[in-house]
Write an enzyme that holds these catalytic residues in place. Structure first.
Site, short mmCIF file in Angstrom:
data_model
loop_
_atom_site.label_atom_id
_atom_site.label_comp_id
_atom_site.label_asym_id
_atom_site.label_seq_id
_atom_site.Cartn_x
_atom_site.Cartn_y
_atom_site.Cartn_z
N ALA A 279 -8.40 10.13 16.74
CA ALA A 279 -7.59 9.42 15.72
C ALA A 279 -7.53 10.28 14.47
CB ALA A 279 -8.21 8.06 15.42
N HIS A 454 -9.54 -23.78 -7.89
CA HIS A 454 -10.98 -23.65 -7.71
C HIS A 454 -11.42 -24.55 -6.56
CE1 HIS A 454 -15.22 -23.27 -8.68
NE2 HIS A 454 -15.31 -24.58 -8.56
P1 NAD Z 1 -5.52 9.04 8.98
O1 NAD Z 1 -4.72 10.09 8.32
O2 NAD Z 1 -5.72 7.73 8.32
O3 NAD Z 1 -6.99 9.59 9.30
C1 NAD Z 1 -7.22 10.71 10.08
C2 NAD Z 1 -8.61 11.23 9.74
O4 NAD Z 1 -8.93 12.21 10.68
C3 NAD Z 1 -8.70 11.85 8.36
O5 NAD Z 1 -9.83 11.35 7.69
C4 NAD Z 1 -8.83 13.34 8.68
O6 NAD Z 1 -9.61 14.04 7.72
C5 NAD Z 1 -9.52 13.30 10.01
N1 NAD Z 1 -9.31 14.49 10.83
C6 NAD Z 1 -8.17 15.19 10.98
N2 NAD Z 1 -8.37 16.20 11.85
C7 NAD Z 1 -9.66 16.14 12.25
C8 NAD Z 1 -10.45 16.88 13.16
N3 NAD Z 1 -9.95 17.92 13.82
N4 NAD Z 1 -11.74 16.52 13.32
C9 NAD Z 1 -12.26 15.45 12.66
N5 NAD Z 1 -11.55 14.72 11.79
C10 NAD Z 1 -10.26 15.04 11.60
O7 NAD Z 1 -4.85 8.88 10.42
P2 NAD Z 1 -5.07 7.79 11.55
O8 NAD Z 1 -6.31 7.01 11.32
O9 NAD Z 1 -4.87 8.50 12.82
O10 NAD Z 1 -3.84 6.83 11.30
C11 NAD Z 1 -2.50 7.34 11.40
C12 NAD Z 1 -1.57 6.56 10.53
O11 NAD Z 1 -1.42 5.23 10.99
C13 NAD Z 1 -2.07 6.50 9.11
O12 NAD Z 1 -1.20 7.26 8.31
C14 NAD Z 1 -2.02 5.08 8.72
O13 NAD Z 1 -1.22 4.90 7.59
C15 NAD Z 1 -1.40 4.34 9.90
N6 NAD Z 1 -2.24 3.17 10.18
C16 NAD Z 1 -2.31 2.20 9.22
C17 NAD Z 1 -3.14 1.12 9.42
C18 NAD Z 1 -3.22 0.08 8.37
O14 NAD Z 1 -2.35 0.02 7.51
N7 NAD Z 1 -4.25 -0.77 8.38
C19 NAD Z 1 -3.93 1.04 10.55
C20 NAD Z 1 -3.86 2.05 11.48
C21 NAD Z 1 -3.00 3.12 11.28
#
Ligand code: NAD
Ligand code: FAD
Length: 481
Positions: A279, A454
């Protein structure tokens, strides 16, 4: 080539289906092409959000939360439960039913609004002509005065951990496990990693999250991110920061497992999991979407280049949602879809990109809108902060949900609210009232002068707003007035 539509939308995710419905409401003859299909090759609408994103993940978060509550929280209320069991296939089937209901709902909305849904793969050619490749292989061309590209996004793959949809999965696979993995690895401590990691941790997995960056949730207000790390660690997520995955090897045979290699500050490490979720972010789905002659430009990362109104450089061609710049959020895409439809109909609708709300649906939830303290410091802007912990909010105590806080940041001179940051029970819904207030340029004093029912969790928002100017009644003010 037929020319019977005013608008052709490519993609029926939240951006596309909302754009199509709004166009039709405004009297524009609209078609929406969608490639996602069922076994009978009928189009399935709703995109990532309804099929494999927002909705199914929240269904699993809610099911797993109830299980965790029954296991750990009921006793606080004097309720004892024994023989508690989790039926994973039943949980997954419940999720699938909700997905079917909602995707079917979009189909009904298309019919009710007279949007023509077309099953197939769309590609933009020159002169606002779209080629549709149907699922039987036949092709057709259609053109329209306006084309809206809403092809969305897909998970990013990384070479050290190739997804095999069995032992190593992406977010879609992580919504479909048939049993609780004993040892679960997650690469990426972003939104998906934390939400889906939480689901399986609550059901009993030993979860290790490998995050490449040294900082945890860097986009979140520092104080909240620190608190979230503490709470999640207590919940059993082993979050390893500064862990760069270098390789993985899936063991063959019956008892499949995957050995993951990574480096951190102590050198090279190795860890074994039964399942691994990758992810690490999402990428726009722009490959094969545009013919060279379409005139529409992509940036280096594959996003369609648009201005603040979602217009591309080709008059009459628009793009919204995950396919374009900005946060990849369903509600951001939906607002863009409405804006584009209304602009096609001659209105001057805009999206307020300064007030995009963000939520991480862990427990407690983390929700925010506007500026963080860190951003304001960087901008050199003077601000005042008011905060209020849920540990002294009566309703939160009654519900045994007293982890977390509300923090409101206002301009030091004008008192206008610049940001709201909440970690706590129902944080997403609590924060939403601040999005409305900020849309109307509210000051912290305006919120303070508003009457709140409240006992509610919302009172923590009221008290935080009062605390901005040192007027909190039910907490000790850091700022004296
Ligand atoms: P994200 O960008 O939130 O997080 C990805 C994470 O992976 C980051 O912290 C990054 O530093 C890390 N990362 C990247 N490459 C890496 C590697 N090689 N090794 C280890 N860590 C690494 O992306 P996501 O969690 O995949 O989500 C994707 C998109 O989906 C997001 O942009 C988000 O906005 C959307 N999403 C939103 C929600 C919500 O609104 N609640 C929920 C799920 C997904
Ligand atoms: P998509 O939803 O990706 O839809 C694009 C559609 O276009 C798809 O149906 C696709 O099949 C179709 N398509 C693509 N190319 C073509 C083509 N050439 N021809 C025809 N059709 C095509 N966001 C939130 O706001 N809140 C959340 O809680 C949340 N949770 C998430 C959880 C997970 C696990 C994931 C993966 C994402 C989550 N998101 C969440 C992000 C959210 O799902 C996306 O931001 C949103 O779906 C983007 O909408 P979209 O319409 O731009 O694209």
């Amino acid at each position: 080539m037929s020319n019977k539509y005013d608008v052709i939308v490519i993609g029926a995710g939240p951006a596309g289906y909302v754009a199509a419905i709004r166009c039709a409401q405004l009297g524009l003859k609209t078609a929406c092409i969608e490639k996602w299909h069922d076994d009978k090759k009928n189009a399935v609408y709703g995109g990532t959000c309804l099929n494999v994103g927002c909705i199914p993940s929240k269904a699993l978060l809610d099911s797993s939360h109830k299980y965790a509550e029954a296991q750990h929280d009921f006793k606080t209320h004097g309720i004892s439960a024994s023989g508690l069991k989790m039926d994973v296939p039943a949980m997954i089937a419940r999720k699938a039913k909700i997905v079917d209901q909602l995707t079917g709902g979009v189909k009904q909305l298309f019919t009710a609004n007279k949007v023509e849904g077309i099953a197939g793969v769309g590609k933009l050619l020159a002169n606002k002509t779209v080629q549709i490749t149907k699922h039987d292989g036949s092709t057709e061309e259609m053109s329209a005065e306006n084309i809206i590209l809403c092809a969305g996004s897909a998970p990013i793959n990384i070479p050290p951990a190739p997804v095999d949809n069995d032992t190593i999965v992406d977010s879609t696979g992580a919504l479909e496990f048939s049993a609780v993995p004993k040892r679960l690895g997650v690469i990426g401590a972003g939104v998906i990693g934390l939400e889906l990691g939480s689901v399986w941790a609550r059901l009993g997995s030993e979860v290790t999250v490998l995050e490449a960056m040294d900082a945890f949730l860097p986009a979140v207000d520092n104080q909240l991110a620190k608190s979230a790390l503490k709470i999640m660690t207590k919940q059993g997520l082993d979050i390893k920061l500064g862990a760069k995955v270098t390789g993985s090897k899936v063991a063959k045979g019956k008892a499949k497992s995957v050995t993951v290699n990574y480096t951190d500050k102590d050198g090279e490490q190795e860890i074994v999991f039964d399942k691994l979720i990758v992810a690490v972010g999402r990428r726009p789905v722009s490959e094969n979407l545009l013919d060279e002659k379409s005139g529409v430009e992509l940036d280096k990362r594959g996003f369609v280049v648009v201005d603040e109104t979602c217009a591309t450089a080709v008059a009459g061609v628009w793009a919204c949602g995950d396919l374009v710049r900005g946060p990849m959020l369903a509600h951001k895409g939906m607002e863009e879809g409405v804006m584009v439809a209304e602009r096609i109909a001659g209105k001057k609708t805009q999206v307020n990109y300064d007030l995009v709300p963000f939520v991480i649906y862990t427990h407690p939830e983390i929700a925010w809108v506007g500026k963080t303290e860190e951003q304001l410091k960087e901008e050199g802007r003077e601000y005042s902060v008011g905060s209020f912990p849920f540990s002294i909010n009566g309703r939160a105590m009654a519900a045994n949900e007293s982890d977390g806080m509300v923090k409101i940041i206002a301009d030091a001179k004008t008192d206008r609210v610049l940001g709201c940051h909440i970690i706590g029970p129902s944080a997403a819904d609590l924060m939403q009232q601040m999005v409305i207030a900020m849309e109307f340029s509210a000051s912290a004093e305006d919120i303070g002068l508003t009457m709140f029912s409240h006992p509610t969790l919302s009172e923590a928002v009221h008290e935080a707003a009062l605390a901005v100017n040192g007027h909190a009644i039910h907490g000790v003010n850091k700022r004296k007035r």
